[in-house]
Design a protein around this motif. Sequence first.
Motif, PDB file in Angstrom:
ATOM      1  N   LEU A 242       0.844  -1.186   0.000  1.00  0.00           N
ATOM      2  CA  LEU A 242       0.000   0.000   0.000  1.00  0.00           C
ATOM      3  C   LEU A 242       0.885   1.243   0.000  1.00  0.00           C
ATOM      4  CD1 LEU A 242      -2.836   1.292   0.276  1.00  0.00           C
ATOM      5  CD2 LEU A 242      -2.554   1.100   2.767  1.00  0.00           C
ATOM      6  N   VAL A 243       0.741   2.090  -1.027  1.00  0.00           N
ATOM      7  CA  VAL A 243       1.609   3.266  -1.137  1.00  0.00           C
ATOM      8  C   VAL A 243       0.837   4.583  -1.163  1.00  0.00           C
ATOM      9  CG1 VAL A 243       3.521   2.058  -2.241  1.00  0.00           C
ATOM     10  CG2 VAL A 243       1.662   2.970  -3.653  1.00  0.00           C
ATOM     11  N   GLY A 244      -0.488   4.533  -1.285  1.00  0.00           N
ATOM     12  CA  GLY A 244      -1.249   5.782  -1.318  1.00  0.00           C
ATOM     13  C   GLY A 244      -2.717   5.516  -1.592  1.00  0.00           C
ATOM     14  N   ARG A 245      -3.452   6.590  -1.804  1.00  0.00           N
ATOM     15  CA  ARG A 245      -4.862   6.470  -2.139  1.00  0.00           C
ATOM     16  C   ARG A 245      -5.251   7.601  -3.093  1.00  0.00           C
ATOM     17  NH1 ARG A 245      -8.738   9.360   2.379  1.00  0.00           N
ATOM     18  NH2 ARG A 245      -7.490  11.268   2.552  1.00  0.00           N
ATOM     19  N   ILE A 246      -6.273   7.346  -3.891  1.00  0.00           N
ATOM     20  CA  ILE A 246      -6.817   8.353  -4.806  1.00  0.00           C
ATOM     21  C   ILE A 246      -8.249   8.642  -4.370  1.00  0.00           C
ATOM     22  CG2 ILE A 246      -7.493   8.839  -7.199  1.00  0.00           C
ATOM     23  CD1 ILE A 246      -5.240   6.953  -8.064  1.00  0.00           C
ATOM     24  N   THR A 247      -8.584   9.922  -4.250  1.00  0.00           N
ATOM     25  CA  THR A 247      -9.914  10.305  -3.789  1.00  0.00           C
ATOM     26  C   THR A 247     -10.760  10.827  -4.946  1.00  0.00           C
ATOM     27  OG1 THR A 247      -9.012  12.463  -3.145  1.00  0.00           O
ATOM     28  CG2 THR A 247      -9.208  10.778  -1.430  1.00  0.00           C
ATOM     29  N   ILE A 248     -12.051  10.911  -4.711  1.00  0.00           N
ATOM     30  CA  ILE A 248     -13.007  11.238  -5.755  1.00  0.00           C
ATOM     31  C   ILE A 248     -12.767  12.619  -6.359  1.00  0.00           C
ATOM     32  CG2 ILE A 248     -14.701  12.161  -4.148  1.00  0.00           C
ATOM     33  CD1 ILE A 248     -15.413  10.109  -7.345  1.00  0.00           C
ATOM     34  N   ASP A 249     -12.269  13.580  -5.566  1.00  0.00           N
ATOM     35  CA  ASP A 249     -12.042  14.920  -6.103  1.00  0.00           C
ATOM     36  C   ASP A 249     -10.963  14.912  -7.176  1.00  0.00           C
ATOM     37  OD1 ASP A 249     -10.352  14.281  -3.881  1.00  0.00           O
ATOM     38  OD2 ASP A 249      -9.610  16.321  -3.897  1.00  0.00           O
ATOM     39  N   ASP A 250      -9.958  14.039  -7.003  1.00  0.00           N
ATOM     40  CA  ASP A 250      -8.915  13.916  -8.031  1.00  0.00           C
ATOM     41  C   ASP A 250      -9.485  13.289  -9.296  1.00  0.00           C
ATOM     42  OD1 ASP A 250      -6.779  14.937  -6.426  1.00  0.00           O
ATOM     43  OD2 ASP A 250      -6.795  13.042  -5.341  1.00  0.00           O
ATOM     44  N   ILE A 251     -10.384  12.323  -9.140  1.00  0.00           N
ATOM     45  CA  ILE A 251     -10.979  11.646 -10.290  1.00  0.00           C
ATOM     46  C   ILE A 251     -11.907  12.584 -11.053  1.00  0.00           C
ATOM     47  CG2 ILE A 251     -12.602   9.825 -10.937  1.00  0.00           C
ATOM     48  CD1 ILE A 251      -9.705   8.950 -10.456  1.00  0.00           C
ATOM     49  N   VAL A 252     -12.604  13.453 -10.342  1.00  0.00           N
ATOM     50  CA  VAL A 252     -13.454  14.440 -11.013  1.00  0.00           C
ATOM     51  C   VAL A 252     -12.600  15.322 -11.919  1.00  0.00           C
ATOM     52  CG1 VAL A 252     -14.891  16.495 -10.654  1.00  0.00           C
ATOM     53  CG2 VAL A 252     -15.271  14.452  -9.275  1.00  0.00           C
ATOM     54  N   ASP A 253     -11.420  15.708 -11.444  1.00  0.00           N
ATOM     55  CA  ASP A 253     -10.505  16.515 -12.265  1.00  0.00           C
ATOM     56  C   ASP A 253     -10.065  15.740 -13.504  1.00  0.00           C
ATOM     57  OD1 ASP A 253     -10.634  18.607 -10.498  1.00  0.00           O
ATOM     58  OD2 ASP A 253      -8.842  18.024  -9.382  1.00  0.00           O
ATOM     59  N   VAL A 254      -9.790  14.442 -13.333  1.00  0.00           N
ATOM     60  CA  VAL A 254      -9.388  13.607 -14.472  1.00  0.00           C
ATOM     61  C   VAL A 254     -10.499  13.541 -15.517  1.00  0.00           C
ATOM     62  CG1 VAL A 254      -8.857  11.236 -15.193  1.00  0.00           C
ATOM     63  CG2 VAL A 254      -7.750  12.199 -13.180  1.00  0.00           C
ATOM     64  N   ILE A 255     -11.724  13.300 -15.055  1.00  0.00           N
ATOM     65  CA  ILE A 255     -12.866  13.197 -15.958  1.00  0.00           C
ATOM     66  C   ILE A 255     -13.072  14.515 -16.715  1.00  0.00           C
ATOM     67  CG2 ILE A 255     -15.368  12.881 -16.066  1.00  0.00           C
ATOM     68  CD1 ILE A 255     -15.096  10.979 -13.666  1.00  0.00           C
ATOM     69  N   ARG A 256     -12.967  15.626 -15.982  1.00  0.00           N
ATOM     70  CA  ARG A 256     -13.157  16.942 -16.606  1.00  0.00           C
ATOM     71  C   ARG A 256     -12.082  17.208 -17.656  1.00  0.00           C
ATOM     72  NH1 ARG A 256     -10.687  21.488 -15.510  1.00  0.00           N
ATOM     73  NH2 ARG A 256      -9.909  20.713 -13.512  1.00  0.00           N
ATOM     74  N   GLU A 257     -10.817  16.913 -17.320  1.00  0.00           N
ATOM     75  CA  GLU A 257      -9.726  17.150 -18.258  1.00  0.00           C
ATOM     76  C   GLU A 257      -9.856  16.264 -19.485  1.00  0.00           C
ATOM     77  OE1 GLU A 257      -6.246  16.520 -15.965  1.00  0.00           O
ATOM     78  OE2 GLU A 257      -6.523  18.333 -14.725  1.00  0.00           O
ATOM     79  N   GLU A 258     -10.267  15.010 -19.278  1.00  0.00           N
ATOM     80  CA  GLU A 258     -10.436  14.094 -20.404  1.00  0.00           C
ATOM     81  C   GLU A 258     -11.580  14.554 -21.298  1.00  0.00           C
ATOM     82  OE1 GLU A 258      -9.343  10.773 -22.700  1.00  0.00           O
ATOM     83  OE2 GLU A 258      -8.350  11.801 -21.036  1.00  0.00           O
ATOM     84  N   ALA A 259     -12.650  15.035 -20.691  1.00  0.00           N
ATOM     85  CA  ALA A 259     -13.789  15.527 -21.471  1.00  0.00           C
ATOM     86  C   ALA A 259     -13.399  16.753 -22.283  1.00  0.00           C
ATOM     87  CB  ALA A 259     -14.955  15.865 -20.540  1.00  0.00           C
ATOM     88  N   GLU A 260     -12.601  17.639 -21.680  1.00  0.00           N
ATOM     89  CA  GLU A 260     -12.152  18.830 -22.393  1.00  0.00           C
ATOM     90  C   GLU A 260     -11.254  18.445 -23.569  1.00  0.00           C
ATOM     91  OE1 GLU A 260     -10.244  21.225 -19.476  1.00  0.00           O
ATOM     92  OE2 GLU A 260     -12.110  22.039 -18.653  1.00  0.00           O
ATOM     93  N   LYS A 261     -10.370  17.473 -23.335  1.00  0.00           N
ATOM     94  CA  LYS A 261      -9.471  17.041 -24.406  1.00  0.00           C
ATOM     95  C   LYS A 261     -10.251  16.409 -25.553  1.00  0.00           C
ATOM     96  CE  LYS A 261      -7.026  13.260 -24.244  1.00  0.00           C
ATOM     97  NZ  LYS A 261      -6.048  12.211 -23.899  1.00  0.00           N
ATOM     98  N   ASP A 262     -11.212  15.545 -25.215  1.00  0.00           N
ATOM     99  CA  ASP A 262     -12.018  14.892 -26.247  1.00  0.00           C
ATOM    100  C   ASP A 262     -12.855  15.909 -27.016  1.00  0.00           C
ATOM    101  OD1 ASP A 262     -10.985  12.483 -25.509  1.00  0.00           O
ATOM    102  OD2 ASP A 262     -12.748  11.767 -24.442  1.00  0.00           O
ATOM    103  N   TYR A 263     -13.373  16.906 -26.298  1.00  0.00           N
ATOM    104  CA  TYR A 263     -14.183  17.929 -26.956  1.00  0.00           C
ATOM    105  C   TYR A 263     -13.332  18.715 -27.951  1.00  0.00           C
ATOM    106  CZ  TYR A 263     -17.299  21.937 -27.564  1.00  0.00           C
ATOM    107  OH  TYR A 263     -18.096  22.903 -28.103  1.00  0.00           O
ATOM    108  N   GLN A 264     -12.106  19.029 -27.548  1.00  0.00           N
ATOM    109  CA  GLN A 264     -11.216  19.773 -28.444  1.00  0.00           C
ATOM    110  C   GLN A 264     -10.805  18.922 -29.642  1.00  0.00           C
ATOM    111  OE1 GLN A 264      -7.982  21.399 -26.141  1.00  0.00           O
ATOM    112  NE2 GLN A 264      -9.253  23.023 -25.279  1.00  0.00           N
ATOM    113  N   LEU A 265     -10.534  17.634 -29.412  1.00  0.00           N
ATOM    114  CA  LEU A 265     -10.199  16.749 -30.526  1.00  0.00           C
ATOM    115  C   LEU A 265     -11.367  16.653 -31.503  1.00  0.00           C
ATOM    116  CD1 LEU A 265      -8.300  13.769 -28.837  1.00  0.00           C
ATOM    117  CD2 LEU A 265      -7.378  15.394 -30.490  1.00  0.00           C
ATOM    118  N   ALA A 266     -12.579  16.536 -30.949  1.00  0.00           N
ATOM    119  CA  ALA A 266     -13.764  16.444 -31.798  1.00  0.00           C
ATOM    120  C   ALA A 266     -13.975  17.713 -32.603  1.00  0.00           C
ATOM    121  CB  ALA A 266     -15.001  16.162 -30.949  1.00  0.00           C
TER     122      ALA A 266
END
Length: 450
Positions: A242-266
């Motif tokens: 066990l080396v760490g943990r990822i929380t939901i607020d970090d995942i929300v940022d990932v989802i938002r950034e991925e959505a922005e990237k996909d929107y720009q690619l589209a």
Amino acid sequence: MTPFKLTEELLDNIAGLIDAQSDDALINLMKEVHFADVAEIANELDEEQATYLIKLLDSDKTSDVLTELDEDVREAILNNLSSKEIAGELEELDTDDAADIVGELPKEIVQEVISEIEDKEHARNIVDLLRYDENSAGGLMAKELVKVNENWTVLRCVKEMRAQAENVTRVHSIYVVDDEEKLKGRLSLKDLLTTSTTNPIKNVYIPKVDSVNVNEKPEEVAKIMSKYDLEAIPVVDEIGRLVGRITIDDIVDVIREEAEKDYQLAAGISQDVEADDSIWILTRARLPWLFLGLLGGLGAAAIMGGFEEMISNHAILFFFTPLIAAMAGNVGVQSSAIIVQGLANDDLKGSISNRLVKEMFLALLNGIILAVVLLFFTWVWKGTFITALAISISLIAVIVVAGIIGTFTPLFLHKRGIDPAIATGPFITTSNDIFGILIYFTIAKVLLGI
């Protein structure tokens, strides 16, 4: 609670207080303002004013402000802070946020900033996180968590948890490890409170626990947490420690950034940009796909040039060229968008061949309905049934082919490790325009006997 709204009047008032160095009035004004709203204010101030504000307020607030600032504003402010001042801000942050900020610092001052951090364990954890690829679970995780040893008694477990929880902003889960720090399971607070204080934790903990490897892609972590409705997920290294943990607020940022990237690619933008970026950066991001569109247009023009004589004798075919091209592009984008969404959500089931067959029949049904409407419109308008029939049959063929291309392309790109979101933009539109026009004039030539 009334939502914060940054008005010109408020911004002018804050800027005036800063320029007049009215520290007490400024501190009093900002006392109840949320750190995210302070960041919004700082983004609108000039560099010197924003730096003054950050230096004036307490680090327990401004540290969070730094994480919310626009990157260029944060960079400017950090350049105006001493290594000791930056270290003071980092000490107030969770290790994942602190590591993100350190990663943005000039390499020549990183070591100096780290050495100024008084909490040496915090400093070591930040350094440890810096060794992970930022596009991995290791680069996303925080070191703050609550863990207990399976060999401890419940009484010792409670004492250790109290000590550890002081450094954890929010306790989502209690993780259980063995003597080698390998993740064994999780601990239910209810079970902990209702069992004997002398009972070993190994008799109480729940062995089933979802976890991710440090090398897992953030997008995959997001899928797992979304699928199982997790607020946090533990991260283990290659041997299960066990080396760490990822929380939901970090995942929300990932989802938002991925959505922005996909929107720009589209939309045909080849790199991550923002509206405030320089003209040169915006041009470099947009020009490649605009150039592809230009080549596509030239290709379509060349195809039409090959049917010049037919167009001269049947001018009506020329009038319907934009319609055919538009329908090909629209159908292709619709098909590819559905596939890209399915790939992103990991809910695309069945084989590629079955998916292609389904899309072909769907496109065929849509094509027939639209072609019937077009047939009657063209027949009534021009009074030539054979010409109307040729255009309508061409429309059906174009829609079917566009649907197949729109389905196959993102699946093919995904298999090749290329972001399939690129298939919903100018790439698919341009290719379908060319194929659509070629199919249109070829079918029209055959049916009209030219």
